[in-house]
Scaffold this motif. Structure first.
Motif, PDB file in Angstrom:
ATOM      1  N   THR A 152      10.941  -2.777   4.684  1.00  0.00           N
ATOM      2  CA  THR A 152      11.856  -3.377   3.701  1.00  0.00           C
ATOM      3  C   THR A 152      12.399  -4.698   4.235  1.00  0.00           C
ATOM      4  OG1 THR A 152      12.494  -1.234   2.772  1.00  0.00           O
ATOM      5  CG2 THR A 152      14.023  -3.057   2.450  1.00  0.00           C
ATOM      6  N   ARG A 154      11.756  -8.183   2.272  1.00  0.00           N
ATOM      7  CA  ARG A 154      12.882  -8.808   1.595  1.00  0.00           C
ATOM      8  C   ARG A 154      13.569  -9.902   2.391  1.00  0.00           C
ATOM      9  NH1 ARG A 154      12.549  -7.238  -3.602  1.00  0.00           N
ATOM     10  NH2 ARG A 154      14.725  -7.844  -3.827  1.00  0.00           N
ATOM     11  N   ARG A 155      13.371  -9.920   3.736  1.00  0.00           N
ATOM     12  CA  ARG A 155      14.168 -10.810   4.570  1.00  0.00           C
ATOM     13  C   ARG A 155      13.346 -11.780   5.402  1.00  0.00           C
ATOM     14  NH1 ARG A 155      19.015 -10.724   2.230  1.00  0.00           N
ATOM     15  NH2 ARG A 155      19.631  -8.570   1.758  1.00  0.00           N
ATOM     16  N   GLY A 196       7.362 -11.990   3.717  1.00  0.00           N
ATOM     17  CA  GLY A 196       7.649 -11.135   2.578  1.00  0.00           C
ATOM     18  C   GLY A 196       7.803 -11.924   1.286  1.00  0.00           C
ATOM     19  N   ARG A 197       8.482 -13.054   1.359  1.00  0.00           N
ATOM     20  CA  ARG A 197       8.626 -13.891   0.157  1.00  0.00           C
ATOM     21  C   ARG A 197       7.274 -14.438  -0.285  1.00  0.00           C
ATOM     22  NH1 ARG A 197      13.504 -15.079   2.902  1.00  0.00           N
ATOM     23  NH2 ARG A 197      12.573 -16.799   4.071  1.00  0.00           N
ATOM     24  N   TYR A 200       5.439 -11.740  -2.366  1.00  0.00           N
ATOM     25  CA  TYR A 200       5.896 -11.704  -3.761  1.00  0.00           C
ATOM     26  C   TYR A 200       5.393 -12.918  -4.534  1.00  0.00           C
ATOM     27  CZ  TYR A 200       9.059  -7.751  -3.060  1.00  0.00           C
ATOM     28  OH  TYR A 200       9.574  -6.503  -2.819  1.00  0.00           O
ATOM     29  N   ARG A 245       9.539  -2.570  -4.664  1.00  0.00           N
ATOM     30  CA  ARG A 245      10.256  -2.454  -3.391  1.00  0.00           C
ATOM     31  C   ARG A 245       9.562  -1.420  -2.520  1.00  0.00           C
ATOM     32  NH1 ARG A 245      15.661  -4.389  -3.429  1.00  0.00           N
ATOM     33  NH2 ARG A 245      16.317  -5.209  -5.454  1.00  0.00           N
TER      34      ARG A 245
END
Length: 374
Positions: free
Chosen positions: A230, A234-235, A239-240, A243, A319
């Motif tokens: 996670t 998300r951090r 990860g970005r 997406y 997620r």
């Protein structure tokens, strides 16, 4: 899904008092662990809008790898920890090969992973050979899958998870305030912290109650993997990028993102988590057989868990925690129906209906977004 899970728990407890017993609850965690661990990797693949059909056979070949190299008194025997790392390395190598063929050569991921499923099923049969089965005799591998935390350790774990989640949430709020960004809905954040903390203490309390030996270590492994991935999703910049590639690959490429690199890494993550799941699976079974890569539950349930948990099939939305949520829903239904004596045929029908409902809701939600111009 959370409401559905709550209703299912109430129904199965009403039908079978054994369902909500401490011992069955702890066993349910161990049953869900393998599916959820594999589903974590599936979530990443779905986030880029692709599919990995090889997860069952990759899980199987990694399970065979860890059992093969952990055999005592053989020419290929290595310590249990080394065997685990060899299995994880094999998973990474398989993921790199699948991702490279897809991202660099351009073969559709459906074909690449379908071929890998068949290839590694053959590798499993050839690897095990005339032995038929390979037993697990390494204490570290058995403990990794079957160890139960002492009750005091379980309470300490609940305190650590509660304080850690509250601290991370407070740090995020402080960071946004310092940067001059909106804080969001603070009451909702507080409610989320209270919910996660309360749920953690409840799970530990149930596992420590009665004849249950405590919190299963496989559940701790699962929660650790969920938290770690996670954070990655998300951090981190990577990860970005995941997406972004899932949302619009061409726009991601034009913005400077190395789309091929992201895709290869995602398939490596998927196979790596198959390796983790394979190690836990081999430890739980006490060994591996030639059919270890063809378990329908391993292949179908992991993909279904990711989708049921809320990950979109077209990429860009979802997620990591959806792997846990979906696997828990499927595991609860399978466990509850089993205690009720319902046939496997009915279980498949119910699981398929839930999967179809989840995908239908996702499709309707995307349609509303398109119609609203978002």
């Amino acid at each position: 899904m959370i409401v559905s899970l709550t209703l299912a728990t109430i129904y199965f407890t009403w039908q079978s008092p054994v369902f909500f017993s401490a011992l069955n609850f702890a066993n349910l965690i161990t049953q869900v662990a393998v599916t959820a661990l594999i589903a974590i990797g599936v979530v990443f693949v779905l986030l880029i809008g692709e599919i990995d059909l090889s997860i069952g056979s990759v899980t199987g070949v990694c399970a065979v790898c860890v059992a093969y190299f952990a055999q005592p008194d053989t020419s290929h025997s290595v310590p249990g920890l080394a065997a685990m790392f060899l299995a994880l390395g094999l998973g990474l190598a398989i993921g790199f090969l699948n991702g490279a063929i897809f991202a660099i050569i351009g073969v559709p991921s459906f074909i690449v992973t379908l071929a890998a499923l068949l290839i590694y099923n053959g590798v499993i049969i050839r690897w095990i050979g005339s032995q038929a089965t390979i037993g697990i005799q390494s204490p570290i591998i058995n403990n990794f899958a079957n160890y139960w935390l002492p009750r005091n350790w379980g309470w300490a774990l609940a305190a650590a998870v509660s304080l850690g989640f509250a601290g991370i949430t407070a740090l995020n709020v402080y960071s946004r305030k310092r940067a001059g960004l909106p804080l969001g809905n603070v009451p909702v954040l507080v409610a989320r912290v209270l919910f996660v903390s309360g749920l953690t203490w409840l799970v530990v309390a149930i596992c420590n109650h009665g004849r249950s030996p405590g919190v299963p270590f496989s559940g701790v492994t699962l929660v650790t993997m969920i938290a770690a991935w996670t954070f990655v999703a998300r951090r981190t910049t990577f990860g970005r990028h995941v997406y972004a590639v899932g949302g619009n690959p061409e726009a991601a490429r034009r913005s400077g993102i190395n789309v091929k690199f992201v895709r290869i890494c995602v398939f490596m993550i998927s196979s790596l988590m198959c390796g983790v799941g394979g190690i836990v699976l081999a430890g739980q079974l006490g060994g591996v057989a030639t059919d270890v890569g063809s378990y329908q539950s391993t292949f179908l349930a992991a993909i279904a868990a990711a989708v049921i948990g809320g990950t979109s099939l077209v990429g860009g939305r979802g997620r990591v925690v959806s792997a846990l949520l979906g696997a828990t829903v499927l595991g609860t239904i399978t466990n509850g129906l089993g205690l009720m004596g319902v046939s496997a045929a009915i279980e498949y029908v119910i699981d398929g209906t839930i999967l179809l409902l989840a995908v239908t809701l996702d499709t309707l939600a995307r349609r509303r977004l398109v119609q609203s111009g978002r």
